[in-house]
Design an enzyme around this catalytic site. Sequence first.
Site, PDB file in Angstrom:
ATOM      1  N   HIS A 264       1.388  -1.757  -0.482  1.00 31.97           N
ATOM      2  CA  HIS A 264       0.084  -0.006   0.120  1.00 31.97           C
ATOM      3  C   HIS A 264       0.919   1.017   0.360  1.00 31.97           C
ATOM      4  O   HIS A 264       2.200   0.919   0.359  1.00 31.97           O
ATOM      5  CB  HIS A 264      -1.100   0.103   1.340  1.00 31.97           C
ATOM      6  CG  HIS A 264      -2.210   0.700   1.319  1.00 31.97           C
ATOM      7  ND1 HIS A 264      -2.321   2.302   0.947  1.00 31.97           N
ATOM      8  CD2 HIS A 264      -3.170   0.419   1.080  1.00 31.97           C
ATOM      9  CE1 HIS A 264      -3.181   3.232   1.221  1.00 31.97           C
ATOM     10  NE2 HIS A 264      -4.171   2.035   0.444  1.00 31.97           N
ATOM     11  N   ASP A 315      -8.118  -5.562  -0.268  1.00 33.85           N
ATOM     12  CA  ASP A 315      -8.154  -6.385  -1.461  1.00 33.85           C
ATOM     13  C   ASP A 315      -8.149  -7.997  -1.366  1.00 33.85           C
ATOM     14  O   ASP A 315      -8.444  -8.652  -1.719  1.00 33.85           O
ATOM     15  CB  ASP A 315      -7.772  -5.755  -2.720  1.00 33.85           C
ATOM     16  CG  ASP A 315      -8.082  -5.039  -3.391  1.00 33.85           C
ATOM     17  OD1 ASP A 315      -9.350  -4.711  -3.636  1.00 33.85           O
ATOM     18  OD2 ASP A 315      -7.152  -3.749  -3.318  1.00 33.85           O
TER      19      ASP A 315
HETATM   20  N1  ACO Z   1       4.348  -7.994  -4.632  1.00 37.55           N
HETATM   21  C1  ACO Z   1       5.371  -7.468  -4.375  1.00 37.55           C
HETATM   22  N2  ACO Z   1       6.202  -6.743  -4.373  1.00 37.55           N
HETATM   23  C2  ACO Z   1       5.444  -6.097  -3.932  1.00 37.55           C
HETATM   24  C3  ACO Z   1       4.177  -5.324  -3.497  1.00 37.55           C
HETATM   25  C4  ACO Z   1       3.439  -6.320  -3.613  1.00 37.55           C
HETATM   26  N3  ACO Z   1       2.464  -6.137  -4.023  1.00 37.55           N
HETATM   27  N4  ACO Z   1       4.033  -4.438  -3.227  1.00 37.55           N
HETATM   28  C5  ACO Z   1       4.882  -3.848  -3.276  1.00 37.55           C
HETATM   29  N5  ACO Z   1       5.507  -4.578  -3.071  1.00 37.55           N
HETATM   30  C6  ACO Z   1       7.539  -3.963  -3.433  1.00 37.55           C
HETATM   31  C7  ACO Z   1       7.767  -3.548  -4.717  1.00 37.55           C
HETATM   32  O1  ACO Z   1       7.994  -4.149  -5.365  1.00 37.55           O
HETATM   33  C8  ACO Z   1       8.818  -2.619  -4.172  1.00 37.55           C
HETATM   34  O2  ACO Z   1       9.919  -2.910  -3.753  1.00 37.55           O
HETATM   35  P1  ACO Z   1      11.546  -2.733  -4.364  1.00 37.55           P
HETATM   36  O3  ACO Z   1      11.703  -1.439  -4.180  1.00 37.55           O
HETATM   37  O4  ACO Z   1      12.335  -3.740  -3.642  1.00 37.55           O
HETATM   38  O5  ACO Z   1      11.361  -2.618  -5.675  1.00 37.55           O
HETATM   39  C9  ACO Z   1       8.631  -2.102  -2.469  1.00 37.55           C
HETATM   40  O6  ACO Z   1       7.788  -3.120  -1.654  1.00 37.55           O
HETATM   41  C10 ACO Z   1       8.007   0.021  -2.715  1.00 37.55           C
HETATM   42  O7  ACO Z   1       7.004  -0.945  -4.095  1.00 37.55           O
HETATM   43  P2  ACO Z   1       5.845   0.982  -4.451  1.00 37.55           P
HETATM   44  O8  ACO Z   1       5.895  -0.071  -6.774  1.00 37.55           O
HETATM   45  O9  ACO Z   1       6.864   1.769  -5.120  1.00 37.55           O
HETATM   46  O10 ACO Z   1       5.027   1.269  -3.518  1.00 37.55           O
HETATM   47  P3  ACO Z   1       3.800   1.628  -4.477  1.00 37.55           P
HETATM   48  O11 ACO Z   1       3.125   2.999  -3.100  1.00 37.55           O
HETATM   49  O12 ACO Z   1       4.011   2.956  -5.398  1.00 37.55           O
HETATM   50  O13 ACO Z   1       2.119   1.062  -4.974  1.00 37.55           O
HETATM   51  C11 ACO Z   1       0.354  -0.885  -5.036  1.00 37.55           C
HETATM   52  C12 ACO Z   1       1.993   0.677  -3.683  1.00 37.55           C
HETATM   53  C13 ACO Z   1       0.005  -0.149  -5.785  1.00 37.55           C
HETATM   54  C14 ACO Z   1      -0.458  -1.670  -4.193  1.00 37.55           C
HETATM   55  C15 ACO Z   1       1.507  -1.796  -5.044  1.00 37.55           C
HETATM   56  O14 ACO Z   1       1.949  -2.469  -3.198  1.00 37.55           O
HETATM   57  C16 ACO Z   1       1.290  -2.909  -5.592  1.00 37.55           C
HETATM   58  O15 ACO Z   1       1.559  -2.632  -6.708  1.00 37.55           O
HETATM   59  N6  ACO Z   1       0.278  -3.555  -5.208  1.00 37.55           N
HETATM   60  C17 ACO Z   1      -0.514  -5.031  -5.363  1.00 37.55           C
HETATM   61  C18 ACO Z   1      -1.488  -4.745  -6.732  1.00 37.55           C
HETATM   62  C19 ACO Z   1      -2.884  -4.523  -5.126  1.00 37.55           C
HETATM   63  O16 ACO Z   1      -2.720  -4.920  -4.556  1.00 37.55           O
HETATM   64  N7  ACO Z   1      -2.864  -3.051  -4.859  1.00 37.55           N
HETATM   65  C20 ACO Z   1      -4.412  -2.803  -4.160  1.00 37.55           C
HETATM   66  C21 ACO Z   1      -4.077  -1.624  -3.309  1.00 37.55           C
HETATM   67  S1  ACO Z   1      -5.180  -1.477  -2.727  1.00 37.55           S
HETATM   68  C22 ACO Z   1      -6.177  -0.177  -2.758  1.00 37.55           C
HETATM   69  O17 ACO Z   1      -6.432   0.012  -3.740  1.00 37.55           O
HETATM   70  C23 ACO Z   1      -8.134  -0.405  -2.723  1.00 37.55           C
END
Ligand code: ACO
Length: 378
Positions: A264, A315
Site C-alpha cells: 500500500h 483486497d
Molecule cells: N508484491 C510484491 N512486491 C511488492 C508488492 C506486491 N504486492 N507491493 C509492493 N511491493 C514491493 C515493490 O516491488 C517495491 O520493492 P522494491 O523497492 O524492492 O522494488 C516496494 O514494495 C515498494 O513498491 P512500490 O511499487 O514503490 O509501492 P507503491 O506505493 O508505488 O505501490 C501498490 C503501491 C500499487 C498498491 C503496490 O503495493 C502493488 O502493486 N500492490 C499489488 C496490487 C494491489 O494489491 N493493489 C491494491 C491496493 S489497495 C487499493 O487500491 C484498494
Amino acid sequence: MTQEPRSQVLAGLEGVVAATSTICFIDGKEGRLLYRGYDIADLAEKATFEEVCYLLWYGELPTGSQLQALREQLNASRALPEEILTLLRLFPKEAAPMDILRTAVSALGVIDPQASENSAEANLNKAIRLTAQIPAIIAAFDRIRRGEEPIPPKEELAHAANFLYMLKGKESDPLSARAFDVALILHADHELNASTFSGRVTASTLSDMHSAVTSAIGTLKGPLHGGANEQVMKMLLEIATPERTEAYVMGMLAQKRRIPGFGHRVYRTEDPRAKFLRRLSRDLGEQAGELKWWEITRKVEEIAFREKGLYPNVDLYSASTYFYMGIPMDLFTPIFAISRISGWTAHILEQYADNRLIRPLSEYVGPTRREFIPLEQR
Ligand code: ACO
C-alpha cells in the site's frame, strides 16, 4: 533553451498533500482509519452502510428519523430508468462489468432529473441517486448476461441485502447480508486514493458529478487499485490447494511479479480493514463448509510477510469473502464501486464547496528547442 528545474519530481505524487479534507484520516504507521473521526473498527462492528453514507455526506451520524429519510430516498432511486435497462440489454454479454458500470453511470448523467444543475443540493441528490443506482446496474447486467430478467428491489431490505437479492433473485442468509454490509462499510472511503483523486480533479474543473464519478470508476478499474480483488481470486483459483501455495508464491516472487492484495502507498503496517475481512472470509468459509480459499489466502499472507515483509491490503480477503457468497469474480471490482460511491461523492461535494482548479506541473525532459523542418523536406 535553458530551464531551471521547477521542483523535485515526486513520482506517483508520493507524499504530496493535495487537499485539506474533513472526511477521512489514515494513520499509515499505526494502521488506523477514521471516517469523520469515527474509527473504522467501531463502524464495522456497530453501524450499517446507510449510516456510514450519511456520515460521509453530512459529517455526522444520523438520528433515527434522518436515517429513515435517507433509506426512503435510496429506495426511491433503486429502480433503474428504462433507458438504462435498454442500454444494458444492448451491450455484449461478455463485456467487462466494470466497463458496463462506467458507461451506464455516464449515461445516467444524461438523463438525471437535475443533469444541468450543479448546486450543493442537486449534487447531494445525485450522490444519493448514484449510490442507489450503482448496485442496481451491476445486478441487472449480471442477470441480463445470464439470460435472466432484472429483479426489482425490495423496499424492506437494507442496501447491502438489496444488492444480493437483486443479483440472486432470493434473499441472502443473514451472515452473508451482514458480511456484505460490513465489506461496504470498510471500502466506503480512503482519503485521496487514486480514484477519489481523479474524481476530485474532474470536479475541480466544475464539471458535473456524473462526469467526476465516471472518471473515478475508470481509475478504480486498474489492477493496482480496485482491480486487485479480482486478481487475488484468480491467483487463489490457480493455486487451487493449500499445499501448492508455497511453490506458487515463491515462483511469483522469483519472477519479480507483484502479489495482488499486498502493499500500500500509505500503510506501513497491516491495513486495518484486512483484519475484519479475514474474519468475514473465515466465517463465510465455515458456513459454506469449505475453508480452502481462506486457508490458501492465509498461507499467501504468511509467505509474503516472511519473504518480503509485505502486509495485506483491503483486497486480499475481500476476494474470498465475495467468492464464498457466490458472487461472480468479475463483479468484485464493481462491488468496490458499490461502496466507494459514498466516499467519492462525499469528496466531490467537499471539492465543490471550496474549489480551486487542480492543475499540477510536469518537469519537461524532452528535446530542447528544435528547428522546424517543413513536411516536404522531412
Ligand atoms: N508484491 C510484491 N512486491 C511488492 C508488492 C506486491 N504486492 N507491493 C509492493 N511491493 C514491493 C515493490 O516491488 C517495491 O520493492 P522494491 O523497492 O524492492 O522494488 C516496494 O514494495 C515498494 O513498491 P512500490 O511499487 O514503490 O509501492 P507503491 O506505493 O508505488 O505501490 C501498490 C503501491 C500499487 C498498491 C503496490 O503495493 C502493488 O502493486 N500492490 C499489488 C496490487 C494491489 O494489491 N493493489 C491494491 C491496493 S489497495 C487499493 O487500491 C484498494
